[in-house]
Design a protein around this motif. Structure first.
Motif, PDB file in Angstrom:
ATOM      1  N   ASN A  49      -0.629   1.695  -6.334  1.00  0.00           N
ATOM      2  CA  ASN A  49      -0.020   1.500  -4.947  1.00  0.00           C
ATOM      3  C   ASN A  49       1.119   0.523  -5.074  1.00  0.00           C
ATOM      4  O   ASN A  49       1.373  -0.162  -6.464  1.00  0.00           O
ATOM      5  N   GLY A  50       2.146   0.384  -4.063  1.00  0.00           N
ATOM      6  CA  GLY A  50       3.213  -0.691  -4.133  1.00  0.00           C
ATOM      7  C   GLY A  50       4.476   0.233  -4.226  1.00  0.00           C
ATOM      8  O   GLY A  50       4.741   1.409  -4.629  1.00  0.00           O
ATOM      9  N   LEU A  51       5.534  -0.448  -3.458  1.00  0.00           N
ATOM     10  CA  LEU A  51       6.928  -0.207  -3.483  1.00  0.00           C
ATOM     11  C   LEU A  51       7.671  -0.894  -4.347  1.00  0.00           C
ATOM     12  O   LEU A  51       8.343  -0.544  -5.224  1.00  0.00           O
ATOM     13  N   LEU A  52       7.921  -2.231  -3.822  1.00  0.00           N
ATOM     14  CA  LEU A  52       8.776  -3.282  -4.646  1.00  0.00           C
ATOM     15  C   LEU A  52       7.835  -3.414  -5.881  1.00  0.00           C
ATOM     16  O   LEU A  52       8.571  -3.949  -6.975  1.00  0.00           O
ATOM     17  N   GLU A  53       6.555  -3.572  -5.837  1.00  0.00           N
ATOM     18  CA  GLU A  53       5.875  -4.240  -6.739  1.00  0.00           C
ATOM     19  C   GLU A  53       4.495  -3.435  -6.787  1.00  0.00           C
ATOM     20  O   GLU A  53       3.724  -3.148  -6.221  1.00  0.00           O
ATOM     21  N   THR A  54       4.874  -2.144  -7.805  1.00  0.00           N
ATOM     22  CA  THR A  54       3.716  -1.336  -8.468  1.00  0.00           C
ATOM     23  C   THR A  54       2.490  -1.940  -9.030  1.00  0.00           C
ATOM     24  O   THR A  54       2.563  -2.877  -9.823  1.00  0.00           O
TER      25      THR A  54
ATOM     26  N   ASP B 116       0.821  -1.253   0.001  1.00  0.00           N
ATOM     27  CA  ASP B 116       0.055   0.132  -0.097  1.00  0.00           C
ATOM     28  C   ASP B 116       0.672   1.284  -0.068  1.00  0.00           C
ATOM     29  O   ASP B 116       0.318   2.294   0.406  1.00  0.00           O
ATOM     30  N   TRP B 117       2.307   1.182  -0.382  1.00  0.00           N
ATOM     31  CA  TRP B 117       2.971   2.421  -0.367  1.00  0.00           C
ATOM     32  C   TRP B 117       2.558   3.227  -1.413  1.00  0.00           C
ATOM     33  O   TRP B 117       2.211   2.815  -2.467  1.00  0.00           O
ATOM     34  N   SER B 118       2.660   4.514  -1.193  1.00  0.00           N
ATOM     35  CA  SER B 118       2.223   5.584  -1.902  1.00  0.00           C
ATOM     36  C   SER B 118       0.988   5.285  -2.745  1.00  0.00           C
ATOM     37  O   SER B 118       0.737   5.387  -3.888  1.00  0.00           O
ATOM     38  N   PHE B 119      -0.126   5.015  -2.043  1.00  0.00           N
ATOM     39  CA  PHE B 119      -1.486   4.781  -2.417  1.00  0.00           C
ATOM     40  C   PHE B 119      -2.006   6.013  -2.795  1.00  0.00           C
ATOM     41  O   PHE B 119      -2.208   6.905  -2.132  1.00  0.00           O
ATOM     42  N   ARG B 120      -2.632   5.713  -3.939  1.00  0.00           N
ATOM     43  CA  ARG B 120      -3.251   6.854  -4.667  1.00  0.00           C
ATOM     44  C   ARG B 120      -4.641   6.295  -5.323  1.00  0.00           C
ATOM     45  O   ARG B 120      -4.522   5.233  -5.901  1.00  0.00           O
ATOM     46  N   LEU B 121      -5.731   7.206  -5.129  1.00  0.00           N
ATOM     47  CA  LEU B 121      -6.950   6.523  -5.471  1.00  0.00           C
ATOM     48  C   LEU B 121      -7.570   7.786  -6.605  1.00  0.00           C
ATOM     49  O   LEU B 121      -7.769   9.042  -6.046  1.00  0.00           O
ATOM     50  N   ASP B 122      -7.552   7.297  -7.786  1.00  0.00           N
ATOM     51  CA  ASP B 122      -8.390   8.362  -8.779  1.00  0.00           C
ATOM     52  C   ASP B 122      -9.595   8.082  -9.546  1.00  0.00           C
ATOM     53  O   ASP B 122      -9.889   6.666  -9.252  1.00  0.00           O
ATOM     54  N   ARG B 123     -10.258   8.941 -10.025  1.00  0.00           N
ATOM     55  CA  ARG B 123     -11.617   8.516 -10.789  1.00  0.00           C
ATOM     56  C   ARG B 123     -11.279   8.877 -12.178  1.00  0.00           C
ATOM     57  O   ARG B 123     -11.166  10.009 -12.487  1.00  0.00           O
ATOM     58  N   ASP B 124     -11.514   7.938 -13.161  1.00  0.00           N
ATOM     59  CA  ASP B 124     -11.551   8.311 -14.655  1.00  0.00           C
ATOM     60  C   ASP B 124     -12.982   7.910 -15.011  1.00  0.00           C
ATOM     61  O   ASP B 124     -13.053   6.771 -15.442  1.00  0.00           O
ATOM     62  N   GLU B 125     -13.762   9.087 -15.154  1.00  0.00           N
ATOM     63  CA  GLU B 125     -14.952   8.777 -15.757  1.00  0.00           C
ATOM     64  C   GLU B 125     -15.970   7.706 -14.924  1.00  0.00           C
ATOM     65  O   GLU B 125     -16.090   8.212 -13.737  1.00  0.00           O
TER      66      GLU B 125
ATOM     67  N   ARG C 236      -6.493  -8.965  -5.147  1.00  0.00           N
ATOM     68  CA  ARG C 236      -7.666  -8.624  -5.129  1.00  0.00           C
ATOM     69  C   ARG C 236      -7.763  -7.016  -5.458  1.00  0.00           C
ATOM     70  O   ARG C 236      -7.028  -6.373  -4.671  1.00  0.00           O
ATOM     71  N   PRO C 237      -8.748  -6.649  -6.401  1.00  0.00           N
ATOM     72  CA  PRO C 237      -8.587  -5.130  -6.428  1.00  0.00           C
ATOM     73  C   PRO C 237      -9.817  -4.645  -5.444  1.00  0.00           C
ATOM     74  O   PRO C 237     -10.546  -3.871  -6.033  1.00  0.00           O
ATOM     75  N   ASP C 238      -9.461  -4.732  -4.244  1.00  0.00           N
ATOM     76  CA  ASP C 238     -10.405  -4.374  -3.458  1.00  0.00           C
ATOM     77  C   ASP C 238     -10.112  -3.407  -2.345  1.00  0.00           C
ATOM     78  O   ASP C 238     -10.758  -2.854  -1.393  1.00  0.00           O
ATOM     79  N   ARG C 239      -8.716  -2.731  -2.459  1.00  0.00           N
ATOM     80  CA  ARG C 239      -8.201  -1.550  -1.784  1.00  0.00           C
ATOM     81  C   ARG C 239      -8.967  -0.485  -2.108  1.00  0.00           C
ATOM     82  O   ARG C 239      -8.989   0.130  -3.384  1.00  0.00           O
TER      83      ARG C 239
END
Length: 495
Positions: free
Chosen positions: A307-312, A291-300, A358-361
């Motif tokens: 999110n992610g540090l070692l695995e984005t 969850d490092w650098s977690f960002r939530l955007d809305r595109d339409e 899971r895309p649940d975050r």
């Protein structure tokens, strides 16, 4: 269902290639085209390898291959698995020299298999299907209907970041695992393919396939609108406020006591101890890295999570695919006023055993104000502080002597809400349009007390439940849920 310009639609398999078809001896520019093969009912060809397949019909999109560096990355991943599988005990028995030989042999074998797999793997979009072709002796074709697409994510493990590559993962309705994991593609190609698949799946616009022999043109990523960014400091503190962090000193003291009593400080003992301590810290550390650098955007009409540090990861979830929204407030987080938001997507969240897939975050950690803003974007008109949840009747204390006050359910204007949990409080929101079935369940003790539980099931599998309601109230609640579910879905049927 309309057919694309390439010929037969996804419902009809194309004819089987003839034995006499043979590609030319050389290809211009050194690029080998990727010919078309039969649909999902294909059978093995006359001989293994791509050379036995005919070229694609005129005007049909050619089959694309994965990136040439894909075998190297798969081989590196296999090397880590091999070293972990051999374990410390193997090193102590055979010595370092033979251990290194075993690692090299297994790694070379895995790399050869990866090269063979890459050479015989391809993909392309045919009509409204993504077709993935693989196999050397027995050729297989997987056809993924894009109208059943639930989520698309671009994953970049550490090695992929170093080489400028990415992995594309698809989730479909009813899928028990990730479909068509295309590993690996260039970042531009993965981004363009994701935008194209989402456009076709959403029927927003048809994206023209590239001409034969031309690479796909990367689609420009939409700017989007930033909803929330999680501070990394809050993420670190939230994982310190977990049972693992509080129990770690006791675990370290126990290990030290074992060493002092046994008097053994051998290499194997030290390595085993470090492995055990790493296992204790694995879950909170993994959550911080994920969850490092977690960002939530809305595109339409989609949510995009980065999110992610070692695995984005870049996960894209259509809003109309969201089945439930869950709010979790752990005991130790209450002093900070923090909570966590998760969503459920049909055929995805409940089926994946590893929560990293899971895309649940929706919000790994945040305050009530941030949660209200995000929930309002996903479920317009819903406010967490005004949900009308009521507890079960007083006689339910015989079944829940400690948690009766923490259990409740209610009908809001847009969602069915159910709360539970004493130490860790949970609230589940189910939009009426996502309810697939309603069940009234009575156990033996509930029958003696005149109670029943009402379940609102969704396509995601979990749904929500109103626990231990009065029997007459339970049947009335079930009837109201059915009525509201029908009314909520009625406009979509005619849309």
């Amino acid at each position: 269902m309309s057919q694309g310009p390439a010929g037969p639609g996804p419902g009809a398999p194309p004819p089987h290639p003839g034995d006499g078809d043979r590609p030319p001896a050389s290809w211009p520019g050194g690029a080998r085209p990727t010919p078309e093969v039969p649909g999902p009912w294909s059978r093995p060809g006359p001989a293994p390898g791509w050379a036995a397949l005919p070229p694609p019909p005129a005007g049909e999109e050619p089959r694309q291959r994965l990136h040439p560096l894909s075998p190297a990355l798969h081989g590196a991943k296999s090397l880590v698995v091999v070293i972990a599988g051999l374990s410390w005990s193997t090193l102590s028995r055979v010595g370092f020299g033979w251990f290194a030989v075993l690692v090299v042999v297994f790694a070379l074998g895995a790399t050869v298999l990866s090269v063979v797999s890459w050479w015989n793997t391809g993909y392309h979009v045919v009509g409204r299907e993504l077709r993935v072709h693989e196999g050397l002796i027995w050729r297989r074709t997987r056809a993924i209907p894009l109208e059943r697409l639930q989520a698309v994510e671009v994953v970049r493990p550490l090695l992929a970041q170093l080489t400028g590559l990415a992995e594309l993962r698809l989730e479909v309705v009813g899928g028990g695992k990730t479909e068509a994991p295309l590993a690996y593609l260039s970042v531009a190609e993965a981004t363009a393919l994701r935008q194209r698949l989402l456009a076709v799946a959403g029927r927003a616009r048809e994206v023209a396939p590239p001409a034969a022999g031309e690479p796909p043109t990367p689609a420009p990523a939409p700017a989007g609108r930033r909803l929330h960014t999680v501070r990394n400091a809050d993420l670190l503190v939230s994982q310190l406020l977990t049972p693992q962090a509080f129990l770690l000193p006791f675990g370290v003291a126990f290990v030290v006591a074992q060493f002092l009593s046994a008097g053994s400080w051998s290499f194997i003992a030290v390595a085993s101890t470090l492995t055990a301590m790493a296992g204790v810290l694995l879950q909170p550390v993994r959550r911080v890295l994920d969850d490092w650098s977690f960002r939530l955007d809305r595109d339409e009409d989609t949510l995009r999570v980065r999110n992610g540090l070692l695995e984005t990861r870049v996960q894209t979830v259509p809003l109309h695919r969201v089945q439930t929204v869950g709010v979790t407030c752990p005991l130790l987080w209450r002093m900070k006023g923090w909570l966590r938001l998760r969503l459920e997507v049909a055929g995805y969240s409940a089926a994946e055993p590893d929560d990293r897939n899971r895309p649940d975050r929706l919000l790994p950690v945040g305050d009530a104000h941030a949660a209200e803003l995000i929930v309002a974007e996903v479920l317009p008109g819903v406010r967490l502080d005004t949900l009308p949840t009521t507890p079960p009747p007083r006689r339910a204390r015989w079944l829940r002597p400690l948690t009766r006050a923490a259990v409740g359910a209610g009908l809001a204007e847009q969602v069915f809400a159910a709360r539970s949990g004493l130490l860790t409080r949970r609230l589940t929101l189910v939009p009426y349009a996502r309810i697939q079935s309603v069940r009234v369940v009575q156990g033996p003790a509930q029958r003696r007390l005149g109670l029943a539980t009402v379940h609102a099931d969704t396509a995601g599998g979990s749904g929500a439940a109103a626990l231990d309601r009065d029997l007459a109230e339970a049947w009335q609640l079930a009837a109201e849920l059915i009525s509201r579910a029908h009314a909520a879905r009625r406009p979509h049927r005619h849309g």
